[in-house]
Design a protein around this motif. Structure first.
Motif, PDB file in Angstrom:
ATOM      1  N   THR A   1       0.861  -0.897  -0.219  1.00 47.12           N
ATOM      2  CA  THR A   1       0.298   0.196   0.288  1.00 47.12           C
ATOM      3  C   THR A   1       0.688   1.771   0.261  1.00 47.12           C
ATOM      4  OG1 THR A   1      -0.229  -0.236   2.485  1.00 47.12           O
ATOM      5  CG2 THR A   1      -1.777  -0.957   0.674  1.00 47.12           C
ATOM      6  N   VAL A   2       0.499   2.063  -0.691  1.00 45.80           N
ATOM      7  CA  VAL A   2       1.173   3.636  -0.487  1.00 45.80           C
ATOM      8  C   VAL A   2       0.252   4.439  -0.668  1.00 45.80           C
ATOM      9  CG1 VAL A   2       2.703   4.597  -2.347  1.00 45.80           C
ATOM     10  CG2 VAL A   2       3.076   2.344  -2.487  1.00 45.80           C
ATOM     11  N   GLU A   3       1.355   5.675   0.081  1.00 47.08           N
ATOM     12  CA  GLU A   3       1.094   6.482   0.376  1.00 47.08           C
ATOM     13  C   GLU A   3       1.690   7.748  -0.009  1.00 47.08           C
ATOM     14  OE1 GLU A   3      -2.193   7.345   1.039  1.00 47.08           O
ATOM     15  OE2 GLU A   3      -3.268   5.166   1.734  1.00 47.08           O
ATOM     16  N   PRO A   4       1.202   8.916  -1.050  1.00 47.88           N
ATOM     17  CA  PRO A   4       1.726   9.945  -0.889  1.00 47.88           C
ATOM     18  C   PRO A   4       1.830  10.582   0.569  1.00 47.88           C
ATOM     19  CG  PRO A   4      -0.215  10.070  -3.025  1.00 47.88           C
ATOM     20  CD  PRO A   4      -0.179   8.603  -1.838  1.00 47.88           C
ATOM     21  N   VAL A   5       2.982  11.529   0.394  1.00 49.41           N
ATOM     22  CA  VAL A   5       3.271  12.138   2.282  1.00 49.41           C
ATOM     23  C   VAL A   5       3.431  13.685   1.612  1.00 49.41           C
ATOM     24  CG1 VAL A   5       3.767  10.374   3.085  1.00 49.41           C
ATOM     25  CG2 VAL A   5       5.736  11.573   1.503  1.00 49.41           C
ATOM     26  N   GLU A   6       3.273  14.344   1.826  1.00 50.16           N
ATOM     27  CA  GLU A   6       3.632  16.434   1.788  1.00 50.16           C
ATOM     28  C   GLU A   6       5.170  16.185   2.083  1.00 50.16           C
ATOM     29  OE1 GLU A   6       2.266  18.567   0.763  1.00 50.16           O
ATOM     30  OE2 GLU A   6      -0.024  17.504   0.677  1.00 50.16           O
ATOM     31  N   SER A   7       6.324  16.367   1.512  1.00 53.25           N
ATOM     32  CA  SER A   7       7.275  16.417   1.173  1.00 53.25           C
ATOM     33  C   SER A   7       8.208  17.933   0.876  1.00 53.25           C
ATOM     34  CB  SER A   7       8.299  15.208  -0.510  1.00 53.25           C
ATOM     35  OG  SER A   7       9.837  15.174  -0.261  1.00 53.25           O
ATOM     36  N   SER A   8       9.384  17.775   1.923  1.00 49.11           N
ATOM     37  CA  SER A   8      10.152  19.275   2.470  1.00 49.11           C
ATOM     38  C   SER A   8      11.130  18.978   1.742  1.00 49.11           C
ATOM     39  CB  SER A   8      10.772  19.072   3.831  1.00 49.11           C
ATOM     40  OG  SER A   8      11.252  18.313   3.869  1.00 49.11           O
ATOM     41  N   HIS A   9      11.365  18.143   0.876  1.00 54.69           N
ATOM     42  CA  HIS A   9      12.421  18.222   0.077  1.00 54.69           C
ATOM     43  C   HIS A   9      13.996  18.825   0.569  1.00 54.69           C
ATOM     44  CE1 HIS A   9      11.130  15.794  -2.197  1.00 54.69           C
ATOM     45  NE2 HIS A   9      10.168  15.412  -2.762  1.00 54.69           N
ATOM     46  N   ALA A  10      14.538  18.648   2.023  1.00 56.76           N
ATOM     47  CA  ALA A  10      15.049  19.398   2.432  1.00 56.76           C
ATOM     48  C   ALA A  10      16.483  19.523   2.493  1.00 56.76           C
ATOM     49  CB  ALA A  10      15.083  19.234   3.721  1.00 56.76           C
ATOM     50  N   THR A  11      16.649  19.736   1.105  1.00 49.90           N
ATOM     51  CA  THR A  11      18.002  19.406   0.288  1.00 49.90           C
ATOM     52  C   THR A  11      19.125  21.125   0.694  1.00 49.90           C
ATOM     53  OG1 THR A  11      17.244  20.336  -1.574  1.00 49.90           O
ATOM     54  CG2 THR A  11      17.755  17.767  -1.429  1.00 49.90           C
ATOM     55  N   ASP A  12      20.234  21.128   0.895  1.00 49.62           N
ATOM     56  CA  ASP A  12      21.100  21.859   0.803  1.00 49.62           C
ATOM     57  C   ASP A  12      22.192  22.319  -0.051  1.00 49.62           C
ATOM     58  OD1 ASP A  12      22.988  24.057   1.983  1.00 49.62           O
ATOM     59  OD2 ASP A  12      23.605  22.764   3.581  1.00 49.62           O
ATOM     60  N   ALA A  13      21.893  22.997  -1.263  1.00 48.32           N
ATOM     61  CA  ALA A  13      22.582  23.540  -2.274  1.00 48.32           C
ATOM     62  C   ALA A  13      24.105  23.546  -2.044  1.00 48.32           C
ATOM     63  CB  ALA A  13      21.885  24.418  -3.069  1.00 48.32           C
ATOM     64  N   SER A  14      24.173  23.794  -0.853  1.00 50.58           N
ATOM     65  CA  SER A  14      25.888  24.996  -0.293  1.00 50.58           C
ATOM     66  C   SER A  14      26.497  22.922  -0.352  1.00 50.58           C
ATOM     67  CB  SER A  14      25.737  25.123   0.854  1.00 50.58           C
ATOM     68  OG  SER A  14      25.344  24.802   2.041  1.00 50.58           O
ATOM     69  N   GLN A  15      25.761  21.929  -0.251  1.00 44.59           N
ATOM     70  CA  GLN A  15      26.681  20.557  -0.103  1.00 44.59           C
ATOM     71  C   GLN A  15      27.349  20.638  -1.476  1.00 44.59           C
ATOM     72  OE1 GLN A  15      27.326  19.044   2.565  1.00 44.59           O
ATOM     73  NE2 GLN A  15      25.601  19.048   3.857  1.00 44.59           N
ATOM     74  N   PRO A  16      28.646  20.179  -1.276  1.00 45.24           N
ATOM     75  CA  PRO A  16      29.558  19.522  -2.758  1.00 45.24           C
ATOM     76  C   PRO A  16      29.183  18.882  -3.492  1.00 45.24           C
ATOM     77  CG  PRO A  16      30.847  19.142  -0.293  1.00 45.24           C
ATOM     78  CD  PRO A  16      29.513  20.117  -0.414  1.00 45.24           C
ATOM     79  N   HIS A  17      27.850  19.236  -3.964  1.00 43.08           N
ATOM     80  CA  HIS A  17      28.210  17.873  -4.710  1.00 43.08           C
ATOM     81  C   HIS A  17      27.929  18.460  -6.232  1.00 43.08           C
ATOM     82  CE1 HIS A  17      24.369  17.160  -1.138  1.00 43.08           C
ATOM     83  NE2 HIS A  17      25.459  16.903  -0.668  1.00 43.08           N
ATOM     84  N   ASP A  18      29.046  18.405  -6.418  1.00 40.99           N
ATOM     85  CA  ASP A  18      29.164  18.961  -8.114  1.00 40.99           C
ATOM     86  C   ASP A  18      29.527  17.905  -8.560  1.00 40.99           C
ATOM     87  OD1 ASP A  18      31.691  17.955  -6.536  1.00 40.99           O
ATOM     88  OD2 ASP A  18      32.451  19.646  -7.287  1.00 40.99           O
ATOM     89  N   ALA A  19      28.870  16.520  -8.830  1.00 35.18           N
ATOM     90  CA  ALA A  19      29.576  15.027  -9.848  1.00 35.18           C
ATOM     91  C   ALA A  19      28.316  15.410 -10.902  1.00 35.18           C
ATOM     92  CB  ALA A  19      28.852  13.662  -9.055  1.00 35.18           C
ATOM     93  N   VAL A  20      29.031  15.477 -11.949  1.00 36.52           N
ATOM     94  CA  VAL A  20      28.310  16.083 -13.188  1.00 36.52           C
ATOM     95  C   VAL A  20      28.511  14.960 -14.642  1.00 36.52           C
ATOM     96  CG1 VAL A  20      28.204  18.127 -15.149  1.00 36.52           C
ATOM     97  CG2 VAL A  20      29.164  18.554 -13.229  1.00 36.52           C
ATOM     98  N   GLU A  21      27.384  15.176 -14.797  1.00 40.23           N
ATOM     99  CA  GLU A  21      27.113  13.967 -15.650  1.00 40.23           C
ATOM    100  C   GLU A  21      27.330  14.389 -16.890  1.00 40.23           C
ATOM    101  OE1 GLU A  21      23.786  11.004 -17.304  1.00 40.23           O
ATOM    102  OE2 GLU A  21      22.946  13.040 -16.674  1.00 40.23           O
ATOM    103  N   PRO A  22      28.832  12.781 -17.468  1.00 33.74           N
ATOM    104  CA  PRO A  22      29.136  13.144 -18.456  1.00 33.74           C
ATOM    105  C   PRO A  22      28.215  12.811 -19.853  1.00 33.74           C
ATOM    106  CG  PRO A  22      30.131  10.638 -17.776  1.00 33.74           C
ATOM    107  CD  PRO A  22      29.175  11.722 -16.483  1.00 33.74           C
ATOM    108  N   GLN A  23      27.781  13.952 -20.594  1.00 33.73           N
ATOM    109  CA  GLN A  23      26.673  13.232 -20.985  1.00 33.73           C
ATOM    110  C   GLN A  23      26.516  12.516 -22.290  1.00 33.73           C
ATOM    111  OE1 GLN A  23      23.624  15.374 -21.012  1.00 33.73           O
ATOM    112  NE2 GLN A  23      24.084  16.078 -19.135  1.00 33.73           N
ATOM    113  N   THR A  24      27.949  12.796 -23.056  1.00 34.20           N
ATOM    114  CA  THR A  24      28.135  12.500 -24.174  1.00 34.20           C
ATOM    115  C   THR A  24      28.293  10.775 -24.142  1.00 34.20           C
ATOM    116  OG1 THR A  24      29.081  13.716 -24.608  1.00 34.20           O
ATOM    117  CG2 THR A  24      29.778  11.838 -26.932  1.00 34.20           C
TER     118      THR A  24
END
Length: 263
Positions: free
Chosen positions: A232-255
């Motif tokens: 059984t699946v129930e949608p929830v109110e999501s805060s998605h509390a991500t922090d853009a200041s985190q060093p998440h700079d892994a960039v996808e090699p598009q080609t």
């Protein structure tokens, strides 16, 4: 039977239809016990789904079913509208990555362990992350003290789980199936891992299914409960509390990524 469909007007990224799994027979009893049956699930791009339920209810079995790793499970699976049967198992597992509870980190260094998938034929032509991207990922999940040259066999269980998670996520899968990756972590590091994975999912359109036994962290779009063979699946109110200041700079090699997805 639970069928989770968000009204987004778009085709689900991952569709699971009529999933079933049976336990092995024991002793002289030839009868198989059903763990779950008739499960349907739709998961969309960038969506985060928490899979919860009692111990032994089949949460890990459902993940391994979706990953095409479970010989006792069956389901009709599609990814981006493409039937799983039209892909090789290797192609499917590159796109639908399974992160198990027990971490396996072959190699003599942390960097080698993270780069291992790029030595496989299924990742041919794809450039792996560079040292700075690996370093940034380690720092983001509380592993600033773990050097790239460190022997992975010297890591604690919680450290190894996070390195294994980084290895999976830096393959840029379309779907990540994470089986209790935060189970052995304190609350602070569990939060760092949750935010890192959620941020990556939103930035790169990756769907994330997490088996969790912790209290909800506000990052999931829905909670799926597996109990007594039914979902059984129930949608929830999501805060998605991500922090853009985190060093998440892994960039996808598009080609390279585009080339792999076209195979």
């Amino acid at each position: 039977m639970g069928n989770f469909t968000m009204d987004t007007g778009s085709t689900p990224l991952l569709q699971v239809r009529d999933a079933s799994c049976h336990a092995a027979s024991t002793g002289t009893d030839d009868n198989e016990t059903s763990i779950f049956h008739g499960i349907d699930l739709d998961v969309h791009t960038g969506q985060i789904l928490d899979l919860v339920g009692p111990s032994g209810s089949g949460k890990s079995s459902l993940l391994t079913c979706i990953a095409r790793l479970n010989p006792r499970a069956n389901a009709h699976l599609t990814l981006d509208g493409v039937d799983a049967n039209d892909m090789s198992v290797e192609q499917w597992r590159t796109r639908v990555a399974y992160l198990p509870q027990k971490s396996l980190l072959p190699g003599s260094t942390v960097k080698e362990a993270i780069m291992l998938p790029y030595t496989f034929a299924s990742m041919h032509g794809t450039h792996g992350p560079d040292d700075q991207q690996i370093r940034s990922a380690l720092d983001a999940v509380g592993l600033a003290d773990v050097e790239l040259t460190r022997d992975p066999h010297d890591l604690s269980g919680g450290q190894a789980a996070r390195v294994s998670m980084i290895r999976s996520i830096l393959m840029f899968p379309k779907v990540l199936l994470a089986d209790e990756v935060d189970a052995g972590l304190d609350d602070t590091n569990a939060r760092l891992v949750g935010v890192y994975m959620a941020d990556f999912a939103h930035r790169h359109g990756m769907a994330l299914i997490r088996v969790r036994h912790r209290a909800p962290d506000g990052l999931a779009d829905a909670i799926a409960t597996l109990a007594e063979g039914q979902l059984t699946v129930e949608p929830v109110e999501s805060s998605h509390a991500t922090d853009a200041s985190q060093p998440h700079d892994a960039v996808e090699p598009q080609t390279a990524q585009t080339e792999r997805n076209a195979k």
